[in-house]
Scaffold this motif. Structure first.
Motif, mmCIF file in Angstrom:
data_model
loop_
_atom_site.group_PDB
_atom_site.id
_atom_site.type_symbol
_atom_site.label_atom_id
_atom_site.label_comp_id
_atom_site.label_asym_id
_atom_site.label_seq_id
_atom_site.Cartn_x
_atom_site.Cartn_y
_atom_site.Cartn_z
ATOM 1 N N MET A 159 0.848 -1.192 0.000
ATOM 2 C CA MET A 159 0.000 0.000 0.000
ATOM 3 C C MET A 159 0.883 1.242 0.000
ATOM 4 S SD MET A 159 -2.904 1.345 2.727
ATOM 5 C CE MET A 159 -4.258 0.372 2.062
ATOM 6 N N TYR A 160 0.802 2.030 -1.057
ATOM 7 C CA TYR A 160 1.544 3.292 -1.130
ATOM 8 C C TYR A 160 0.723 4.389 -0.453
ATOM 9 C CZ TYR A 160 4.892 1.281 -4.414
ATOM 10 O OH TYR A 160 5.889 0.510 -4.993
ATOM 11 N N ASP A 161 1.324 5.027 0.527
ATOM 12 C CA ASP A 161 0.693 6.136 1.244
ATOM 13 C C ASP A 161 1.299 7.431 0.721
ATOM 14 O OD1 ASP A 161 -0.061 8.117 3.125
ATOM 15 O OD2 ASP A 161 -0.240 6.623 4.715
ATOM 16 N N LEU A 162 0.469 8.317 0.171
ATOM 17 C CA LEU A 162 0.960 9.562 -0.423
ATOM 18 C C LEU A 162 1.367 10.611 0.602
ATOM 19 C CD1 LEU A 162 -1.501 10.005 -3.438
ATOM 20 C CD2 LEU A 162 0.758 8.941 -3.402
ATOM 21 N N ALA A 207 -2.272 -0.891 -3.585
ATOM 22 C CA ALA A 207 -3.120 0.151 -3.019
ATOM 23 C C ALA A 207 -2.401 1.496 -3.041
ATOM 24 C CB ALA A 207 -3.517 -0.199 -1.587
ATOM 25 N N ILE A 208 -3.166 2.544 -3.297
ATOM 26 C CA ILE A 208 -2.665 3.928 -3.212
ATOM 27 C C ILE A 208 -3.600 4.672 -2.262
ATOM 28 C CG2 ILE A 208 -2.154 6.051 -4.464
ATOM 29 C CD1 ILE A 208 -1.853 4.378 -6.995
ATOM 30 N N TRP A 209 -3.041 5.185 -1.181
ATOM 31 C CA TRP A 209 -3.861 5.816 -0.135
ATOM 32 C C TRP A 209 -3.559 7.318 -0.046
ATOM 33 C CZ3 TRP A 209 -3.769 8.773 4.178
ATOM 34 C CH2 TRP A 209 -4.902 8.748 5.002
ATOM 35 N N GLY A 210 -4.631 8.107 0.107
ATOM 36 C CA GLY A 210 -4.450 9.528 0.364
ATOM 37 C C GLY A 210 -4.948 10.426 -0.763
ATOM 38 N N VAL A 211 -6.068 10.060 -1.382
ATOM 39 C CA VAL A 211 -6.594 10.809 -2.529
ATOM 40 C C VAL A 211 -7.940 11.431 -2.161
ATOM 41 C CG1 VAL A 211 -7.291 10.674 -4.952
ATOM 42 C CG2 VAL A 211 -5.438 9.210 -4.104
ATOM 43 N N GLY A 239 2.616 -4.270 -14.968
ATOM 44 C CA GLY A 239 1.212 -3.964 -14.746
ATOM 45 C C GLY A 239 0.364 -5.214 -14.582
ATOM 46 N N GLY A 240 -0.871 -5.111 -15.074
ATOM 47 C CA GLY A 240 -1.800 -6.210 -14.867
ATOM 48 C C GLY A 240 -2.258 -6.306 -13.438
ATOM 49 N N CYS A 241 -2.198 -5.166 -12.713
ATOM 50 C CA CYS A 241 -2.545 -5.149 -11.295
ATOM 51 C C CYS A 241 -3.972 -4.636 -11.082
ATOM 52 C CB CYS A 241 -1.585 -4.246 -10.519
ATOM 53 S SG CYS A 241 0.154 -4.739 -10.632
ATOM 54 N N ALA A 242 -4.527 -4.970 -9.942
ATOM 55 C CA ALA A 242 -5.776 -4.376 -9.485
ATOM 56 C C ALA A 242 -5.414 -3.237 -8.543
ATOM 57 C CB ALA A 242 -6.632 -5.409 -8.765
ATOM 58 N N VAL A 243 -5.956 -2.063 -8.777
ATOM 59 C CA VAL A 243 -5.602 -0.879 -7.984
ATOM 60 C C VAL A 243 -6.696 -0.600 -6.961
ATOM 61 C CG1 VAL A 243 -5.098 1.591 -8.030
ATOM 62 C CG2 VAL A 243 -4.233 0.096 -9.847
ATOM 63 N N MET A 244 -6.301 -0.464 -5.703
ATOM 64 C CA MET A 244 -7.215 -0.095 -4.630
ATOM 65 C C MET A 244 -6.893 1.332 -4.194
ATOM 66 S SD MET A 244 -8.095 -2.106 -1.073
ATOM 67 C CE MET A 244 -6.720 -1.611 -0.032
ATOM 68 N N LEU A 245 -7.907 2.200 -4.137
ATOM 69 C CA LEU A 245 -7.696 3.608 -3.844
ATOM 70 C C LEU A 245 -8.244 3.956 -2.465
ATOM 71 C CD1 LEU A 245 -6.432 5.893 -5.592
ATOM 72 C CD2 LEU A 245 -8.756 6.673 -6.049
ATOM 73 N N GLY A 246 -7.384 4.537 -1.613
ATOM 74 C CA GLY A 246 -7.787 4.975 -0.288
ATOM 75 C C GLY A 246 -8.260 6.415 -0.316
ATOM 76 N N VAL A 247 -9.518 6.633 0.052
ATOM 77 C CA VAL A 247 -10.176 7.931 -0.109
ATOM 78 C C VAL A 247 -10.849 8.343 1.198
ATOM 79 C CG1 VAL A 247 -10.551 7.554 -2.577
ATOM 80 C CG2 VAL A 247 -12.300 6.811 -0.928
ATOM 81 N N PRO A 248 -11.342 9.587 1.293
ATOM 82 C CA PRO A 248 -12.043 10.013 2.501
ATOM 83 C C PRO A 248 -13.337 9.231 2.730
ATOM 84 C CG PRO A 248 -11.346 11.903 1.202
ATOM 85 C CD PRO A 248 -11.139 10.693 0.351
ATOM 86 N N ASN A 249 -13.820 9.272 3.951
ATOM 87 C CA ASN A 249 -15.027 8.536 4.297
ATOM 88 C C ASN A 249 -16.237 9.005 3.489
ATOM 89 O OD1 ASN A 249 -16.189 6.509 6.233
ATOM 90 N ND2 ASN A 249 -17.478 8.265 6.752
#
Length: 433
Positions: A159-162, A207-211, A239-249
């Motif tokens: 999980m990449y945290d921005l 995962a990319i978190w902080g958007v 590539g060929g990955c599934a991307v999970m995005l961490g966003v506000p509630n």
């Protein structure tokens, strides 16, 4: 002319084979082909202690005048621990672990297996992606984590945290090179031994978190996020990955804790899974707040279903940010245990509410986060004594055993997979266990 056509066909065939081989950079087999049916937790792995051999100049437990911890780990099972300035009620020095020790990571994953926690997302902070030498201690911790995940057959993903991305024209494209490094050098998607990198719909999850958060210094529109997502999804080699995005509630309504920018929805629709950050957004101190959480999860799931993406709700056991807020937010010092755990009742309310609302997978914040008091790993009910002169104080476990939240997580996992019937009341343990 015929020979030329044959030569061209041969070249195309070789190119196709090379592309096919390149697409095999990620191992296609894994013990965890889907996130559905799993309860995953976030894993910080950022704790340091004096004498652990790292280059750290500030230690995670701080000192009696300035500490960033609100919970204290139960260190009775660790192979290595380190003396701290804090004192226990018996007058002995309180001890702390270091994430830099391989034995620490091994123990954490052993607990996951023992209690049925399915696995973790390893946090990779943006600043670490800019380290071109890749000799940081965080790399060693990732290596240890992937080795332990394979050893104990636990799911694991990156999980990449921005957090740390600056507003001064910096974009997040360094994630691309960092992912290449993790795949090529650390073999994160092709571990030795048991393959346990978490997949979803046959693709490794990143995962990319902080958007979409308004308190971030960067503008989501200007950080090259679409390029990174496109790379992770479509690059023929990595590539060929599934991307999970961490966003506000409040990502769906673009209100409250979310920037009122519809661009966020455009970005989400380019991804595979959306993860709202619910920490601090719900509390047992507010009347019928679980009804609000239930309604949010139901409406979020419907939006995602309509837009053909998957949804994972975030749950947490409680929250405390007293010690850190004393010097980070001196005008808004938080009380100890501002979102109380209530002996596990609040955590179970979140877990059972998410499942009854239709969640098929869950994200727990967090496995080892003792700074913000959201840890589910073993913490002590007898923390160091408060420092009355400075205001440093720690939360306890309401008289519960240190492994309470690991056990509850394992029970919830069984119910999520329908191995046991879902119960809304917090389950009780056998007194002999």
């Amino acid at each position: 002319m015929k020979n030329l056509k044959l030569a061209l066909l041969g070249c195309l065939l070789i190119l196709a084979i090379n592309i096919s081989n390149a697409q095999n950079r990620h191992n296609k087999t894994t013990l965890y082909p889907s996130y559905k049916g799993l309860i995953m937790a976030g894993y910080q792995g950022w704790f340091r202690a004096a004498g652990d051999g790292t280059k750290a100049t500030r230690y995670s437990y701080g000192n009696e005048q300035r500490s960033g911890l609100d919970m204290w780990p139960d260190v009775t099972e660790y192979e290595k621990t380190y003396e701290t300035p804090f004192k226990l009620t018996n007058g002995q020095a309180a001890r702390f672990f270091s994430s830099a020790d391989k034995s620490t990571t091994d123990l954490h994953f052993k607990w996951m297996q023992q209690y049925g926690v399915d696995g973790v997302f390893m946090q990779r902070f943006f600043g670490e992606t800019k380290n071109k030498k890749h000799d940081s201690e965080s790399v060693a911790i990732i290596k240890n984590a992937f080795e332990a995940a394979s050893k104990y057959k636990r799911a694991i993903a990156v999980m990449y945290d921005l957090s740390g991305l600056s507003a001064k024209g910096e974009d997040c494209s360094s994630i691309i090179e960092d992912w290449k490094y993790l795949v090529d050098q650390l073999k994160v998607t092709n571990q030795e031994g048991a393959k346990t990198y978490l997949h979803h719909n046959g693709k490794p999850i990143v995962a990319i978190w902080g958007v979409g958060f308004p308190d971030r210094s960067y503008n989501t529109r200007n950080i090259g996020l679409e390029r990174v997502i496109d790379f992770l999804k479509n690059d023929p080699v990595y590539g060929g990955c599934a991307v999970m995005l961490g966003v506000p509630n409040s990502w769906r309504t673009l209100r409250a804790d979310c920037l009122p920018d519809p661009y966020l929805h455009e970005i989400i629709k380019q991804c595979d899974i959306v993860l709202p950050w619910s920490v601090q957004r719900y509390s047992p101190l507010l009347h019928n707040d679980m009804d609000r959480y239930r309604d949010d999860v139901i409406d979020d799931i419907k939006w995602c279903r309509d837009n053909k993406i998957d949804y994972v709700p975030c749950v947490y056991p409680g929250f405390s940010w007293h010690n850190l807020s004393r010097y980070e937010f001196p005008d808004d010092i938080k009380p100890v245990g501002s979102i109380p755990r209530e002996g596990g009742r609040f955590y179970w309310q979140m877990l059972s509410t998410a499942m009854s609302a239709g969640a098929s997978m869950i994200y727990v914040a967090m496995f080892d986060e003792v700074n913000e008091g959201t840890a589910i790993f073993k913490v002590t009910d007898n923390p160091p004594v408060p420092a009355a002169s400075t205001g440093t104080a720690f939360t306890n476990l309401d008289g519960k055993p240190s492994d309470t939240y690991l056990w509850l997580t394992g029970e919830a996992g069984k119910m999520l997979r329908k191995e046991k019937p879902l119960v809304l009341k917090m389950p009780e343990r056998d007194a002999q266990k």
